[in-house]
Design a protein around this motif. Structure first.
Motif, PDB file in Angstrom:
ATOM      1  N   VAL A 101       0.813  -1.217   0.000  1.00  0.00           N
ATOM      2  CA  VAL A 101       0.000   0.000   0.000  1.00  0.00           C
ATOM      3  C   VAL A 101       0.842   1.260   0.000  1.00  0.00           C
ATOM      4  O   VAL A 101       0.325   2.353  -0.204  1.00  0.00           O
ATOM      5  CB  VAL A 101      -0.954   0.029   1.214  1.00  0.00           C
ATOM      6  CG1 VAL A 101      -1.909  -1.129   1.163  1.00  0.00           C
ATOM      7  CG2 VAL A 101      -0.179   0.032   2.520  1.00  0.00           C
ATOM      8  N   ASP A 102       2.157   1.149   0.207  1.00  0.00           N
ATOM      9  CA  ASP A 102       3.002   2.341   0.298  1.00  0.00           C
ATOM     10  C   ASP A 102       4.121   2.355  -0.723  1.00  0.00           C
ATOM     11  O   ASP A 102       5.011   3.185  -0.653  1.00  0.00           O
ATOM     12  CB  ASP A 102       3.630   2.439   1.693  1.00  0.00           C
ATOM     13  CG  ASP A 102       2.585   2.604   2.761  1.00  0.00           C
ATOM     14  OD1 ASP A 102       1.744   3.488   2.604  1.00  0.00           O
ATOM     15  OD2 ASP A 102       2.600   1.830   3.731  1.00  0.00           O
ATOM     16  N   ARG A 166       0.099   7.055  -6.562  1.00  0.00           N
ATOM     17  CA  ARG A 166       1.372   7.013  -5.850  1.00  0.00           C
ATOM     18  C   ARG A 166       2.438   7.803  -6.605  1.00  0.00           C
ATOM     19  O   ARG A 166       3.195   8.576  -6.012  1.00  0.00           O
ATOM     20  CB  ARG A 166       1.811   5.559  -5.672  1.00  0.00           C
ATOM     21  CG  ARG A 166       3.082   5.382  -4.874  1.00  0.00           C
ATOM     22  CD  ARG A 166       2.892   5.754  -3.422  1.00  0.00           C
ATOM     23  NE  ARG A 166       1.946   4.870  -2.763  1.00  0.00           N
ATOM     24  CZ  ARG A 166       1.413   5.116  -1.583  1.00  0.00           C
ATOM     25  NH1 ARG A 166       1.723   6.219  -0.932  1.00  0.00           N
ATOM     26  NH2 ARG A 166       0.557   4.280  -1.034  1.00  0.00           N
ATOM     27  N   HIS A 171      -0.560  10.124  -1.755  1.00  0.00           N
ATOM     28  CA  HIS A 171      -0.313   8.946  -0.926  1.00  0.00           C
ATOM     29  C   HIS A 171      -1.577   8.452  -0.228  1.00  0.00           C
ATOM     30  O   HIS A 171      -1.783   7.249  -0.080  1.00  0.00           O
ATOM     31  CB  HIS A 171       0.769   9.265   0.108  1.00  0.00           C
ATOM     32  CG  HIS A 171       2.028   9.784  -0.499  1.00  0.00           C
ATOM     33  ND1 HIS A 171       2.887   8.982  -1.211  1.00  0.00           N
ATOM     34  CD2 HIS A 171       2.562  11.037  -0.536  1.00  0.00           C
ATOM     35  CE1 HIS A 171       3.910   9.707  -1.643  1.00  0.00           C
ATOM     36  NE2 HIS A 171       3.731  10.951  -1.250  1.00  0.00           N
ATOM     37  N   SER A 175      -2.958   4.678  -1.041  1.00  0.00           N
ATOM     38  CA  SER A 175      -3.011   3.672   0.023  1.00  0.00           C
ATOM     39  C   SER A 175      -4.433   3.175   0.240  1.00  0.00           C
ATOM     40  O   SER A 175      -4.661   1.976   0.430  1.00  0.00           O
ATOM     41  CB  SER A 175      -2.452   4.255   1.322  1.00  0.00           C
ATOM     42  OG  SER A 175      -1.079   4.555   1.187  1.00  0.00           O
ATOM     43  N   ARG A 179      -5.615  -0.653  -0.274  1.00  0.00           N
ATOM     44  CA  ARG A 179      -6.236  -1.394   0.836  1.00  0.00           C
ATOM     45  C   ARG A 179      -7.603  -1.935   0.428  1.00  0.00           C
ATOM     46  O   ARG A 179      -7.981  -3.051   0.797  1.00  0.00           O
ATOM     47  CB  ARG A 179      -6.375  -0.499   2.070  1.00  0.00           C
ATOM     48  CG  ARG A 179      -5.067  -0.129   2.742  1.00  0.00           C
ATOM     49  CD  ARG A 179      -5.318   0.443   4.136  1.00  0.00           C
ATOM     50  NE  ARG A 179      -6.270   1.546   4.133  1.00  0.00           N
ATOM     51  CZ  ARG A 179      -5.941   2.828   4.004  1.00  0.00           C
ATOM     52  NH1 ARG A 179      -4.670   3.169   3.853  1.00  0.00           N
ATOM     53  NH2 ARG A 179      -6.869   3.771   4.031  1.00  0.00           N
ATOM     54  N   THR A 362      -1.597   8.734   8.010  1.00  0.00           N
ATOM     55  CA  THR A 362      -0.169   9.043   8.068  1.00  0.00           C
ATOM     56  C   THR A 362       0.116  10.352   8.785  1.00  0.00           C
ATOM     57  O   THR A 362       1.272  10.648   9.091  1.00  0.00           O
ATOM     58  CB  THR A 362       0.427   9.105   6.650  1.00  0.00           C
ATOM     59  OG1 THR A 362      -0.286  10.090   5.886  1.00  0.00           O
ATOM     60  CG2 THR A 362       0.328   7.763   5.964  1.00  0.00           C
TER      61      THR A 362
END
Length: 584
Positions: A101-102, A166, A171, A175, A179, A362
């Protein structure tokens, strides 16, 4: 002790773009077969050796060679069958891996410095606007047809949108979309870890953040964009006091311990040792040395020690860097007497918790949802330890159902001593009224003739409930068993927002058709019920969702996605407001 013996618990992650490409080039007949059996690869034999994962299908062997824990390139997943690389084996294996996811891949943007604040304004580029639009369209398609009908083609579109976001630096949206695809995989494979409320949160987060960027002017708030994880910056010298250690076991197969420390201003910092493994890894991580700069302490010791750091580094969410350039000295034991976190009024703590819910994950600091309270044990009500606190009665639950961790046993033992004064740390359960996931306890202010918590001297006045096992001798003056309290009628009352929550879940699961004309009579009854409960705003949102479900109108998919997003936004805000109000 072994950190985990199940090869599946050590699986690498797969980059969204690679998985989308592999699924796209799979022949139609093989796609249909994979649609029918999403977890096909789970029945094959997995093993790990020499930096690679080897999967034996019985007729072929797939070798997965990740780089830094992520499979990004086609040549990192190779099969020895004749149809490779367009074979069912590679596609099934990659589909069984967790989605990164990152990960932006080698071309991804560098992480932002940790000094950026949540209310910063971020310029919106044409690429970011286009990526946000693509993510919005992909999620709108998912809503239109429903999660149960979202096959590999739809998931491929979502994965491509996540990759584009991304690369564009979005972000939060990237993400959330990644997910959501992971949740869809769990749903279609019938895995027990699937939760509709998780999918609801991820899809609404993706839609909300994508819409904010796509419709923004020249700039948008940092909270809508999010940040890359693990961006560390120098924070200078820190004098820290260990507070407690939390046992971690995730549904994704990760386990370990996170220790929380507080600085002189009351800010929380964390040091973690979490990796693939099972319950045995929690005990291993709690007792094994972990290096903080040139200091090596176990989590058991770190959470009970004072530490002075020089040249310290940390991330925006409060994770401490543990590199060797950090100078660290242990400065004696740390206690809970006069602890800074408990000096903050409970009402101020609660306001901060509910304010943080609006931020991207985040941008939330470590411990953002923790409450530090003093209270007295009342007894046990069903699965909860009930405490009387300055903000009223609070129900304290075990953070996890894993029987291998001692949370539940510890809570029931504490429930055998009504009148026992405690100082506690717990995670606010914002979707339940007046509820905590209880993480650690210590003795409260002593009261004459009241039970007392008599912990071993080397525990230094606290018990970490997920790793320290309380004995009956530790609870002086307790009964032979937990004191059961009667169930309160108010506790069993239905959620006043339930009709709205139910319709949101139905729409996401089954698509726009679930809110169409055949369901309008039931929707009208739900709207009337919400008005009787003095929730006219919820009734209005439900009726707007119904109106947007009309078929055969221009731009129907977009209209429904906008109505669903607005309804979900209202539901989350109203639920949080009701939950905060329940605390007083």
């Amino acid at each position: 002790m072994d950190r985990g013996t199940d090869p599946l618990s050590r699986m690498p992650a797969v980059a969204p773009l690679l998985l989308a490409d592999v699924l796209d080039r799979l022949p139609a007949r093989l796609q249909r077969r994979l649609e029918e059996r999403r977890d096909l690869a789970r029945d094959w034999t997995w093993s790990a050796a020499a930096g690679e994962v080897v999967v034996s299908t019985g007729t072929a062997v797939v070798r997965v060679r990740p780089a830094s824990g992520v499979v990004r390139e086609p040549d990192q997943a190779a099969c020895d069958c004749l149809l490779a690389p367009r074979c069912l084996h590679v596609a099934a294996v990659l589909l069984a891996l967790p989605i990164s996811v990152d990960d932006a891949g080698p071309a991804g943007r560098p992480p932002q410095p940790a000094s950026e604040a949540a209310d910063d304004q971020v310029p919106v580029s044409a690429a970011a606007r286009a990526a946000a639009g693509a993510a919005w369209q992909a999620c709108a398609l998912l809503l239109d047809i429903g999660a149960t009908s979202a096959g590999l083609v739809v998931q491929g579109e979502l994965l491509r949108a996540a990759h584009a976001c991304r690369l564009a630096g979005l972000h939060r949206t990237a993400s959330a979309v990644a997910r959501a695809v992971q949740r869809l995989a769990e749903l279609h494979a019938g895995r027990p870890e699937y939760r509709l409320d998780f999918l609801l949160g991820d899809v609404s987060d993706a839609l909300t953040s994508a819409l904010a960027v796509a419709t923004a002017g020249e700039a948008v708030s940092r909270s809508a964009v999010g940040v890359a994880r693990r961006a560390y910056a120098t924070v200078g010298s820190l004098r820290l006091a260990g507070i407690f250690s939390e046992a971690v076991m995730s549904a994704a197969g990760y386990a370990g311990v996170v220790t929380y420390l507080a600085d002189a201003e009351g800010r929380l910092w964390t040091v973690a040792d979490v990796a693939p493994g099972g319950p045995e890894r929690v005990a291993w991580a709690y007792g094994a040395p972990i290096e903080v700069g040139d200091l090596a302490l176990s989590h058991r010791g770190l959470g009970r020690s004072g530490v002075y750091l020089q040249r310290a580094t940390g991330s925006r969410d409060g994770r401490l860097g543990t590199g060797r350039d950090v100078g660290a000295v242990r400065s004696g034991a740390s206690g809970w007497d006069g602890g800074v976190p408990w000096e903050r009024p409970p009402a101020a703590q609660l306001d901060a918790v509910f304010a943080a819910l609006a931020l991207d994950q985040t941008l939330r600091r470590s411990g953002w949802d923790l409450l530090f309270l003093d209270g007295v044990v009342v007894g046990v009500r069903q699965a909860a330890l009930v405490l009387s606190t300055p903000v009223g009665e609070v129900s304290c639950y075990a953070p996890t159902d894993h029987e291998e961790l001692p949370y539940r046993r510890n809570l029931r033992l504490l429930g055998s001593a009504p009148g026992l004064p405690l100082r506690v740390v717990g995670r606010a359960l914002t979707q339940r009224p007046r509820s905590l996931a209880l993480l650690a306890v210590g003795p409260g202010a002593a009261a004459e003739e009241a039970p007392a918590l008599a912990l071993p001297s080397d525990w230094l006045g606290r018990a970490n409930l997920g790793v320290d096992v309380l004995q009956s001798a530790h609870v002086a003056g307790g009964e032979r068993g937990p004191v059961e309290l009667p169930v309160q009628p108010a506790a069993a009352a239905p959620d006043p927002l339930d009709p709205l929550a139910r319709r949101l879940g139905q729409a996401l699961t089954g698509g726009r058709v679930t809110q169409a004309e055949s369901a309008w009579a039931d929707i009208d009854r739900d709207a009337a019920l919400l008005r009787r409960r003095q929730l006219p705003g919820a009734a209005d949102r439900l009726e707007a969702l119904r109106a947007a479900s009309l078929r055969g109108v221009p731009d129907a998919r977009r209209r429904f996605a906008l109505a669903w997003t607005a309804t979900r936004t209202y539901h989350v805000a109203a639920r949080n407001r009701l939950s905060r109000t329940s605390w007083g």
